[in-house]
Design a protein around this motif. Structure first.
Motif: not given
Length: 258
Positions: A240-241, A243-245, A247, A250
């Motif tokens: 999750r971390n 994916t947020m940081a 692109d 993700r």
């Protein structure tokens, strides 16, 4: 409610009619059921089972769903059942508990034992008895063919805890019984626990309109994308971390490409 359908993963809504209007009505019916499920599970479960194709599956339900009408509906749908039995049926529960105690202590029942060690010692014992002609209420439960018990013993830092659960079962296969019960608990361990710990689902207080259902759906989509398309031996939180940081990562999760 945990009403799990195992081991048949292809249990779909019954084939919907070609008419778009009738199809839309069926989908609205399912939506209404999901909205009402928290208010009265006992009345909702039979209606939900009517919409599902459960032929050949094994349906497991927690104690709240241990009802004669629900067992009848499951059998009519061509499925087996394993229903958790607790004190919502006090006399039946007591009779079956005493019977299994006597049978197990006398060595009359075979036991299937499974042992695990994930930082703790855990043992599980499974017993199943089909000698239940004596059971006064047997005729009230459609296709009731056996009663079972699962005993879980855990030792953590030298402290031992024991938990026992009794079940009503429509079949008398001990290995199948253990597999179905493990599958039921697997839903809790593999999805509900993960959603609570890593997505903090139980802490969410969203209550407006369809927002709770939409957010629950998005969390499950995210979890499935991580499990299907994630790379490396990262924890769910690290996925999750990242994916947020990142692109690119993700996009990789969303498309399944590298």
């Amino acid at each position: 409610m945990k009403a799990e359908i195992l081991p048949n993963p292809q249990s779909y809504l019954k084939e919907l009619p070609d008419s778009r209007r009738e199809t839309k009505n069926k989908l609205h019916e399912l939506e209404d059921i999901l909205i009402d499920v928290k208010s009265n599970e006992i009345t909702v479960i039979p209606t939900l089972l009517e919409l599902l194709d459960i032929q050949g599956a094994a349906v497991t339900i927690d104690a709240m769903g241990c009802q004669k009408t629900i067992a009848k509906r499951i059998v009519e749908g061509g499925a087996d059942y394993v229903l958790a039995l607790k004190d919502n049926h006090p006399t039946l529960h007591e009779d079956i508990t005493l019977w299994l105690d006597s049978e197990i202590n006398a060595g009359q029942l075979p036991v299937l034992e499974i042992e695990k060690d994930h930082g703790r010692i855990e043992k599980r014992g499974y017993w199943l008895s089909d000698r239940i002609d004596w059971l006064e209420y047997r005729g009230d439960w459609r296709n009731l063919n056996a009663v079972g018990r699962v005993e879980r013993s855990r030792e953590i830092y030298g402290k031992v805890s024991i938990e026992r659960s009794e079940f009503l079962c429509s079949f008398a296969d001990l290995e199948k019984f253990s597999r179905v019960v493990r599958g039921h608990w697997g839903i809790e361990n593999q999805q509900h626990w993960v959603l609570d710990i890593y997505f903090e689902e139980d802490k969410n207080r969203t209550r407006t309109d369809h927002a709770p259902e939409n957010l629950a759906l998005m969390r499950r989509i995210a979890l499935n994308l991580i499990r299907c398309n994630g790379t490396g031996k990262r924890s769910i939180r690290r996925h999750r971390n990242k994916t947020m940081a990142n692109d690119q990562y993700r996009q990789q999760l969303q498309t399944g490409t590298t």
